[in-house]
Design an enzyme around this catalytic site. Structure first.
Site, PDB file in Angstrom:
ATOM      1  N   CYS A 140      -4.252  -4.293 -13.804  1.00  0.00           N
ATOM      2  CA  CYS A 140      -3.934  -3.046 -13.094  1.00  0.00           C
ATOM      3  C   CYS A 140      -2.904  -3.243 -11.997  1.00  0.00           C
ATOM      4  O   CYS A 140      -2.945  -2.568 -10.975  1.00  0.00           O
ATOM      5  CB  CYS A 140      -5.212  -2.423 -12.524  1.00  0.00           C
ATOM      6  SG  CYS A 140      -6.146  -3.511 -11.429  1.00  0.00           S
TER       7      CYS A 140
ATOM      8  N   ASN B 242      -1.337  -8.136  -8.286  1.00  0.00           N
ATOM      9  CA  ASN B 242      -0.707  -8.223  -6.961  1.00  0.00           C
ATOM     10  C   ASN B 242      -1.393  -9.282  -6.099  1.00  0.00           C
ATOM     11  O   ASN B 242      -0.758 -10.192  -5.564  1.00  0.00           O
ATOM     12  CB  ASN B 242      -0.768  -6.860  -6.264  1.00  0.00           C
ATOM     13  CG  ASN B 242       0.023  -5.804  -6.997  1.00  0.00           C
ATOM     14  OD1 ASN B 242       0.909  -6.121  -7.779  1.00  0.00           O
ATOM     15  ND2 ASN B 242      -0.297  -4.556  -6.763  1.00  0.00           N
ATOM     16  N   ASP B 243      -2.735  -9.175  -5.958  1.00  0.00           N
ATOM     17  CA  ASP B 243      -3.460 -10.164  -5.157  1.00  0.00           C
ATOM     18  C   ASP B 243      -3.468 -11.528  -5.842  1.00  0.00           C
ATOM     19  O   ASP B 243      -3.392 -12.568  -5.169  1.00  0.00           O
ATOM     20  CB  ASP B 243      -4.900  -9.701  -4.921  1.00  0.00           C
ATOM     21  CG  ASP B 243      -5.009  -8.777  -3.711  1.00  0.00           C
ATOM     22  OD1 ASP B 243      -3.973  -8.509  -3.077  1.00  0.00           O
ATOM     23  OD2 ASP B 243      -6.125  -8.305  -3.406  1.00  0.00           O
TER      24      ASP B 243
ATOM     25  N   GLY C  66      -6.112  -8.085 -11.076  1.00  0.00           N
ATOM     26  CA  GLY C  66      -5.320  -7.463 -10.019  1.00  0.00           C
ATOM     27  C   GLY C  66      -4.122  -8.351  -9.761  1.00  0.00           C
ATOM     28  O   GLY C  66      -4.180  -9.276  -8.943  1.00  0.00           O
TER      29      GLY C  66
ATOM     30  N   ARG D 282      -9.572   3.784  -7.179  1.00  0.00           N
ATOM     31  CA  ARG D 282      -9.620   3.097  -5.887  1.00  0.00           C
ATOM     32  C   ARG D 282     -10.560   3.833  -4.937  1.00  0.00           C
ATOM     33  O   ARG D 282     -10.184   4.834  -4.327  1.00  0.00           O
ATOM     34  CB  ARG D 282      -8.218   3.020  -5.292  1.00  0.00           C
ATOM     35  CG  ARG D 282      -7.243   2.151  -6.079  1.00  0.00           C
ATOM     36  CD  ARG D 282      -5.933   2.039  -5.321  1.00  0.00           C
ATOM     37  NE  ARG D 282      -4.999   1.137  -5.954  1.00  0.00           N
ATOM     38  CZ  ARG D 282      -4.034   1.514  -6.798  1.00  0.00           C
ATOM     39  NH1 ARG D 282      -3.901   2.795  -7.099  1.00  0.00           N
ATOM     40  NH2 ARG D 282      -3.222   0.643  -7.334  1.00  0.00           N
TER      41      ARG D 282
ATOM     42  N   HIS E 291       0.833  -1.214   0.000  1.00  0.00           N
ATOM     43  CA  HIS E 291       0.000   0.000   0.000  1.00  0.00           C
ATOM     44  C   HIS E 291       0.861   1.254   0.000  1.00  0.00           C
ATOM     45  O   HIS E 291       0.629   2.189  -0.785  1.00  0.00           O
ATOM     46  CB  HIS E 291      -0.924  -0.017   1.231  1.00  0.00           C
ATOM     47  CG  HIS E 291      -1.731   1.227   1.387  1.00  0.00           C
ATOM     48  ND1 HIS E 291      -1.280   2.326   2.097  1.00  0.00           N
ATOM     49  CD2 HIS E 291      -2.941   1.566   0.898  1.00  0.00           C
ATOM     50  CE1 HIS E 291      -2.197   3.265   2.054  1.00  0.00           C
ATOM     51  NE2 HIS E 291      -3.214   2.834   1.344  1.00  0.00           N
TER      52      HIS E 291
ATOM     53  N   ARG F 112     -13.654   1.048  -8.813  1.00  0.00           N
ATOM     54  CA  ARG F 112     -13.660  -0.178  -8.011  1.00  0.00           C
ATOM     55  C   ARG F 112     -14.285   0.136  -6.664  1.00  0.00           C
ATOM     56  O   ARG F 112     -13.783   0.982  -5.912  1.00  0.00           O
ATOM     57  CB  ARG F 112     -12.243  -0.722  -7.803  1.00  0.00           C
ATOM     58  CG  ARG F 112     -12.227  -2.057  -7.052  1.00  0.00           C
ATOM     59  CD  ARG F 112     -10.829  -2.570  -6.809  1.00  0.00           C
ATOM     60  NE  ARG F 112     -10.114  -1.769  -5.829  1.00  0.00           N
ATOM     61  CZ  ARG F 112      -8.841  -1.956  -5.487  1.00  0.00           C
ATOM     62  NH1 ARG F 112      -8.156  -2.905  -6.081  1.00  0.00           N
ATOM     63  NH2 ARG F 112      -8.259  -1.194  -4.605  1.00  0.00           N
TER      64      ARG F 112
ATOM     65  N   GLU G 194      -8.809 -11.262  -9.052  1.00  0.00           N
ATOM     66  CA  GLU G 194      -7.748 -11.413  -8.044  1.00  0.00           C
ATOM     67  C   GLU G 194      -7.691 -12.845  -7.527  1.00  0.00           C
ATOM     68  O   GLU G 194      -6.640 -13.337  -7.138  1.00  0.00           O
ATOM     69  CB  GLU G 194      -8.008 -10.480  -6.858  1.00  0.00           C
ATOM     70  CG  GLU G 194      -8.142  -9.029  -7.242  1.00  0.00           C
ATOM     71  CD  GLU G 194      -9.164  -8.310  -6.388  1.00  0.00           C
ATOM     72  OE1 GLU G 194      -8.793  -7.348  -5.717  1.00  0.00           O
ATOM     73  OE2 GLU G 194     -10.337  -8.732  -6.398  1.00  0.00           O
TER      74      GLU G 194
END
Length: 772
Positions: free
Chosen positions: A703, A655-656, A653, A487, A391, A536, A631
């Site tokens: 993203c 990252n997740d 997503g 976001r 984050h 989102r 994700e």
């Protein structure tokens, strides 16, 4: 005006005739630098040829029509223009002169035939990757054919759009460089300034085996050498991983040679060779009097410069350089470029945020969305934990604030009131303040796009990630196709004013929330209209919600909130809270129609169906396109079903998705080496999602952070057919360049089937180089 000009006869004064590439090769030759010999067919020769063919007026008309054309019309006009130019016969007198000049280089010698657009490779107008280059051309007939191909490349859709974007209103012209082809054993790129930090006393050299296109295109992980201009002396060498090289084959054509792990893991340049290349770079910089971006090649014991252009942009936000740094206090990961000095403020929890004064350095164990109001006041950010996609790293990059994450002991080593300098490019926190002697600023945003649909006319859309309404106009002025990830949780932090949304309902303040959120979202949709804004919905986890006022009353305690009560399932269980967001979007739809709802963390079809029932019962029913975030790996299975339920898009997503595919916490410093978006298993899941979307007739996007950090990852997405890529604003320019180059290579490969092709399927193990 002569239509054939040798390098020895030209320089920067001749740019209007021989183009930027030709003029720079002439300058380098005049400066005594080692440039392979060659000549330029001038822009006047091109204009004369199209004039004699009777198509010049139609080409000018096409350019005018393209300024207000839609995407489809632009493609049609570009195709018409290229067809016209491909039909142009080279005038006999010009053809004779070209053949004569070619013979002077050597009998049937192999040459590179390179477009040199008028206005190209000048400051602010690079035309990077838009015009054609052909390698290992041999024989008179082939040479003449490639000259016409270069002329036609002036009329690619991207090139036409770029001219409109840069407000280049003059009739376009193009010169063609014909240069002896170096059979490169090793080659690469050299910047005489550090492009990531702006350090003017450093030279950065990237090197690979074979021809240099693998470096320029990002197809391999090159060696990287950092050289101090003082000496020069080698400061740092990082050996890359290369799985293949492109060399001149026995028949003289380009040949792709696969390399095993031992061959591809060898160091490309020795220390002495690095210094040799650096000295040539210093000579080029001294000749021009400014930092240069060069391409070099080594063959038969000699090193050559094959191109040079001025450096027009460096990374970082106002990155100060040539400064003396104090004692190193802590070291972490370089999360957000730039350098800033300020007084330390150590905070343990977000509710201590009011202690941070504007311009201080925020030092915290880790951040979450409820830290955002505090982070916006910070001059720099340092955290104990986290990785490059945590984050703190993501928000810092969006805010343009220098950040160091994963510093482990920052909250115990650094003290309130201590004056420090945070270098987000180096990942360091040092003692004292730095007084910069030179400042290199980030390039200004491009002017807002008008007329043409799709900035740069790429087939792959480039979207921006956004979190704060106050940045809307600035980001909308960039060459982006819309917002691929808005976001909501960051914006909600302001709208909720630190209060849990259920507490807000208890107080009867939901109208204030809807008013404030709608105002913020409308600022964004108006700035981007008619380009889409993908909103989102709130994706707070229970531990993040519990930090808000009243959160301890309403949030469950979970041992693993990351895979707990969040996203789509929360909306099903608490539809009254979800309806608040739908009321916000209904308000937005009354004034702008370019909003899209994206539902995060969708695990399975039954919960999505229940969630969509809430949407269908709201004021936005039937008027709001809905996407889902991809994700959870199960999305790859459910896409056909989701499409039948009315879902119009899927946004990966990464990252997740990587966390859940590999079972690793992206914020874990201990397991940082395991987190890899380019792991074959993750790439396989991404491929399944994209192919499933294609088969189901819905759009696919991504993203995550990987396309910004790894050009080869972005190219992989393009090659397997992703619809769009959404990146942080600071990465837009670089990712656009990568995507444009990838699409150009794919077109070339389609036109020349035997040209080496990078796999478009699932990549092999460590396809873009191991993280370590």
């Amino acid at each position: 005006m002569k239509e054939i000009r040798w390098f020895e006869e030209i320089g920067l004064k001749d740019t209007g005739s021989v183009g930027g590439k030709g003029a720079n090769l002439g300058e380098l030759t005049a400066g005594g630098l080692p440039v392979p010999p060659g000549f330029v067919i001038t822009g006047e020769a091109y204009l004369d040829a199209v004039g004699r063919a009777g198509i010049r007026e139609r080409l000018v008309a096409i350019l005018a029509e393209a300024r207000t054309a839609s995407q489809d019309e632009l493609d049609r006009l570009a195709g018409e223009a290229r067809d016209l130019v491909h039909g142009v016969p080279i005038p006999k007198d010009l053809a004779t002169d070209i053949v004569k000049a070619y013979g002077r280089l050597g009998a049937d010698i192999r040459v590179a035939v390179r477009s040199s657009g008028i206005g190209e490779d000048a400051e602010g107008t690079s035309f990077a990757g838009m015009n054609e280059t052909f390698t290992n051309v041999a024989g008179q007939e082939q040479l003449l054919a490639r000259v016409v191909d270069c002329w036609a490349s002036l009329w690619g859709a991207r090139s036409i759009f770029y001219r409109g974007d840069k407000d280049l209103t003059a009739e376009p012209s193009i010169a063609v460089v014909v240069q002896e082809m170096i059979p490169s054993a090793r080659s690469g790129v050299m910047f005489t300034i550090d492009p990531s930090t702006g350090e003017t006393d450093h030279i950065v050299i990237e090197a690979a085996f074979g021809q240099g296109e693998v470096v320029v295109s990002g197809l391999v992980e090159p060696d990287t050498y950092v050289v101090s201009k003082d000496g020069p002396r080698l400061l740092h060498a990082r050996v890359g991983t290369q799985f293949f090289e492109i060399v001149r084959g026995p028949d003289g054509e380009d040949q792709r040679i696969e390399l095993d792990a031992v061959e591809g893991g060898r160091r490309v340049l020795s220390d002495q060779e690095v210094i040799e290349v650096a000295r040539i770079g210093l000579a080029a910089e001294a000749h021009y009097g400014s930092p240069q971006d060069t391409e070099w090649a080594m063959a038969s014991g000699h090193t050559y410069l094959v191109q040079s252009r001025p450096v027009t942009a460096v990374g970082g936000v106002a990155a100060s350089v040539s400064a003396e740094l104090g004692t190193l206090l802590v070291q972490g990961l370089a999360a957000s470029a730039g350098r800033a000095s300020g007084v330390v403020r150590v905070l343990q929890t977000p509710d201590q945020g009011d202690r941070l004064q504007a311009g201080e350095v925020l030092v915290a164990p880790m951040t979450s969305p409820d830290w955002v109001p505090t982070m916006r006041r910070a001059a720099a950010i340092v955290t104990d934990g986290g990785g490059m996609t945590c984050h703190a790293a993501i928000v810092s990059r969006e805010l343009g604030v220098p950040a160091v994450v994963g510093a482990r002991n920052a909250t115990t080593v650094l003290r309130d009131g201590e004056l420090v300098t945070v270098d987000g490019a180096q990942g360091t926190v040092t003692e004292g303040a730095v007084a910069p002697s030179v400042t290199v600023s980030a390039p200004a945003a491009a002017p807002q796009q008008t007329g043409l649909s799709g900035p740069g006319a790429l087939a792959t859309r480039i979207y921006a990630n956004l979190a704060f309404a106050e940045h809307a106009e600035e980001v909308a002025a960039m060459p982006v196709d819309g917002v691929g990830l808005l976001r909501a949780e960051f914006m909600v932090t302001d709208a909720l004013k630190g209060v849990h949304p259920r507490k807000l309902l208890e107080r009867g303040d939901e109208k204030t929330f809807v008013d404030d959120m709608a105002k913020s979202v409308l600022r964004i949709t108006r700035a981007f209209e008619p380009r889409p804004v993908v909103y989102r919905s709130i994706d707070f986890r229970s531990n993040e919600f519990s930090n808000l006022e009243g959160g301890d009353q309403f949030e469950p305690h979970e041992e693993n909130p990351m895979i707990g009560y969040r996203g789509c399932y929360r909306y099903v269980r608490e539809p009254d809270l979800f309806r608040l967001e739908l009321d916000v979007l209904a308000r937005v739809l009354q004034e702008t129609e370019n909003i899209v709802l994206m539902i995060p963390f969708v695990r399975t079809a039954w919960e999505l169906e229940a969630c969509l029932e809430v949407v269908d019962a709201s004021p936005v029913a039937g008027s709001l396109p809905v996407w889902v975030m991809a994700e959870v790996p199960s999305v790859a299975y459910w896409i056909p079903t989701y499409a039948t339920m009315g879902i119009q898009g899927v946004s990966i997503g990464s990252n997740d998705l990587t966390q859940l595919m590999l079972g690793v916490d992206r914020d874990s410093q201990i397991c940082a080496d395991v987190f890899d978006e380019a792991d074959p298993a993750v790439l396989d899941a991404i491929g399944r999602i994209i192919y499933g979307s294609q088969s189901s007739g819905i759009t696919s996007s991504l993203c995550g952070q990987a396309p910004s950090n790894r050009p080869a990852f972005a190219e992989h997405l393009v090659r397997i057919g992703i619809t769009s890529i959404s990146v942080n604003p600071d990465a837009v320019a670089a990712v656009r360049k990568t995507v444009a180059a990838a699409e150009w290579r794919m077109l070339l490969e389609a036109a020349v089937p035997d040209r080496p092709v990078m796999s478009g399927g699932v990549a092999p193990r460590h396809p873009f180089g191991h993280r370590r």
